[in-house]
Design an enzyme around this catalytic site. Structure first.
Site, PDB file in Angstrom:
ATOM      1  N   ARG A  95      44.042  25.915  41.089  1.00 52.07           N
ATOM      2  CA  ARG A  95      45.044  27.168  41.431  1.00 52.07           C
ATOM      3  C   ARG A  95      45.871  27.393  40.388  1.00 52.07           C
ATOM      4  NH1 ARG A  95      44.543  29.164  46.844  1.00 52.07           N
ATOM      5  NH2 ARG A  95      42.964  27.884  47.931  1.00 52.07           N
TER       6      ARG A  95
ATOM      7  N   ARG B   5      49.364  32.827  42.204  1.00 45.38           N
ATOM      8  CA  ARG B   5      50.757  33.170  42.578  1.00 45.38           C
ATOM      9  C   ARG B   5      51.742  32.597  42.022  1.00 45.38           C
ATOM     10  NH1 ARG B   5      49.616  32.470  48.528  1.00 45.38           N
ATOM     11  NH2 ARG B   5      48.380  31.019  47.756  1.00 45.38           N
TER      12      ARG B   5
ATOM     13  N   ARG C 141      47.784  41.902  40.222  1.00 48.61           N
ATOM     14  CA  ARG C 141      47.116  42.091  41.625  1.00 48.61           C
ATOM     15  C   ARG C 141      47.956  43.056  42.699  1.00 48.61           C
ATOM     16  NH1 ARG C 141      45.425  38.369  44.832  1.00 48.61           N
ATOM     17  NH2 ARG C 141      45.608  40.001  46.410  1.00 48.61           N
TER      18      ARG C 141
ATOM     19  N   ASP D 190      37.105  33.029  44.975  1.00 52.35           N
ATOM     20  CA  ASP D 190      37.396  32.242  46.314  1.00 52.35           C
ATOM     21  C   ASP D 190      36.153  31.690  46.731  1.00 52.35           C
ATOM     22  OD1 ASP D 190      39.977  31.588  48.218  1.00 52.35           O
ATOM     23  OD2 ASP D 190      38.294  31.973  49.358  1.00 52.35           O
TER      24      ASP D 190
ATOM     25  N   TYR E 128      35.436  27.135  57.990  1.00 54.60           N
ATOM     26  CA  TYR E 128      36.199  28.615  58.017  1.00 54.60           C
ATOM     27  C   TYR E 128      35.115  29.464  58.908  1.00 54.60           C
ATOM     28  CZ  TYR E 128      39.688  27.630  54.660  1.00 54.60           C
ATOM     29  OH  TYR E 128      40.748  27.199  54.004  1.00 54.60           O
TER      30      TYR E 128
END
Ligand code: 1CP
Length: 355
Positions: A38, A42, A51, A87, A162
């Site tokens: 990562r 962010r 973004r 992702d 998921y």
């Protein structure tokens, strides 16, 4: 190793002699290579800027944007590898699963996969389903030159968590209900996901990725016997499918202290370790013939520079006897991390390990 001994397949890329790929191959390195899970994302203001107003899944489908976001941490931190910005649910979206990535939540699946009839929705993935992946990787490898690009995918168990739960979960009760209650359906589901994952990784390697990482982030929820019986065959199938390319294969999970031996057996070249097990002990559990990746606690980066350096020294000391070591965090960079702390950390590891 002479050029003639190099693996066959789309390799070698311009990155072949990089510190990162050498460490993965357990060859001598000029310094311990560093990258961060990562690292794009962010924690970087330049990421938040590009973004703005673009939903996560859409941003994964824009090759120029993916290229820019992937390069941002390479420019800023001087890391030894880039990780492709995407992702783990992108291949599932690409075959038509009705999912979205909700801000502040993560992947959400409208109609969870829970029955044998639902398996029919998990069709094969072909390169034509993900032209934006191929294009982004071509653009990226041209820009990256000798810096390796790591492709990645979600491992069958983590993807299943998921798909079956319908979104993020801490307990995986619906997934485990199938795993324990209908082992044949579970095996068929994981086998389908192994096929899709392998196809997605092949697209990335064919386009120029010079290593791959299989993220089994949530597999630490399983006892070793269940991992061996119900998950390992599918993960091994993925590693076996990409073995002919000769690119290093990294296998990562969180909370996997009790699973490290089995993860070593599953077939990867490099095993990722979270911060709960020191690397020397992890090496004993994983067994010989593997490089390790890890394992600074990501929350250490919120402490003083002195504390970060002291904890980093512990990791490096613990790694001193390893066959190959790739420095990383024990899990992804937390969004509120100060990016300068990451830049300093890369510099620190490079300086301390320069040979
Ligand atoms: O809008 C946003 O910015 C959403 C946040 C975000 C980002 C930046 C998500 C949603 N995914 C990503 C990118 C991403 N995901 C990358 C590339 C960035 C990089 O590494 O530099 C990677 C490798 C992933 C992989 C991923 N997605 C994993 C495995 C890695 C891990 O951290 O364990 C997992 C479990 C996911 C699912 C996911 N996607 C996004 C979120 C918030 C989550 C986790 C949700 C949960 O808690 O279950």
């Amino acid at each position: 190793m002479s050029a003639n001994d190099r693996p066959t397949g789309p390799q070698p890329t311009a990155a072949y002699d990089s510190a990162f790929l050498k460490a993965c191959r357990r060859e001598p390195v000029p310094h311990t290579p560093v990258w961060f899970m990562r690292q794009a994302g962010r924690s970087l203001p330049e990421y938040r800027k590009v973004r703005e107003g673009i939903p996560m899944l859409e941003s994964c489908m824009r090759p120029e944007l993916v290229t820019e976001i992937t390069l941002q941490p390479v420019r800023r931190h001087n890391v030894d590898a880039a990780i492709f910005f995407s992702d783990i649910v992108v291949p599932l979206k690409a075959i038509g699963i009705d999912l979205d990535i909700k801000p502040g939540v993560g992947p959400v699946v409208e109609n969870p996969v829970r029955t044998r009839a639902d398996l029919a929705r998990l069709r094969d993935l072909t390169p034509d389903d993900v032209p934006y992946i191929t294009e982004a990787i071509r653009l990226l490898t041209a820009e990256l030159g000798e810096t390796p690009l790591i492709g990645f995918a979600g491992a069958p168990f983590t993807l299943a968590s998921y798909l079956v739960e319908g979104g993020p979960s801490r307990t995986y009760e619906n997934a485990k209900a199938i795993m324990y209650g209908d082992p044949q359906l579970w095996a068929d589901l994981l086998d389908r996901l192994a096929e899709i994952t392998a196809a997605f990784l092949k697209v990335q390697i064919e386009a120029g990725a010079s290593a791959i990482q299989l993220f089994d982030s949530w597999v630490g929820a399983l006892a070793p016997a269940d991992y061996r019986r119900s998950v390992m065959p599918a993960s091994s199938k993925v590693f076996e499918a990409v073995r002919p390319y000769g690119v290093p294969r990294i296998h990562f999970g969180v909370g996997t202290g009790e699973l490290l031996g089995l993860m070593g057996e599953a077939g990867a070249d490099v095993v990722g370790v979270d911060w709960r097990v020191p690397l020397d002990e992890a090496a004993r559990r994983v067994g010989p013939g593997k490089a390790l990746q890890g394992n600074l606690d990501p929350t250490v980066l919120f402490a003083s520079t002195e504390a970060v350096e002291a904890k980093t020294r512990e990791v490096l000391d613990s790694a001193a006897g390893l066959e190959g070591h790739v420095f990383n965090l024990g899990h992804g960079v937390m969004p509120s991390t100060d990016p300068d702390a990451l830049t300093r950390l890369v510099e620190h590891v490079h300086t301390r390990t320069a040979r």
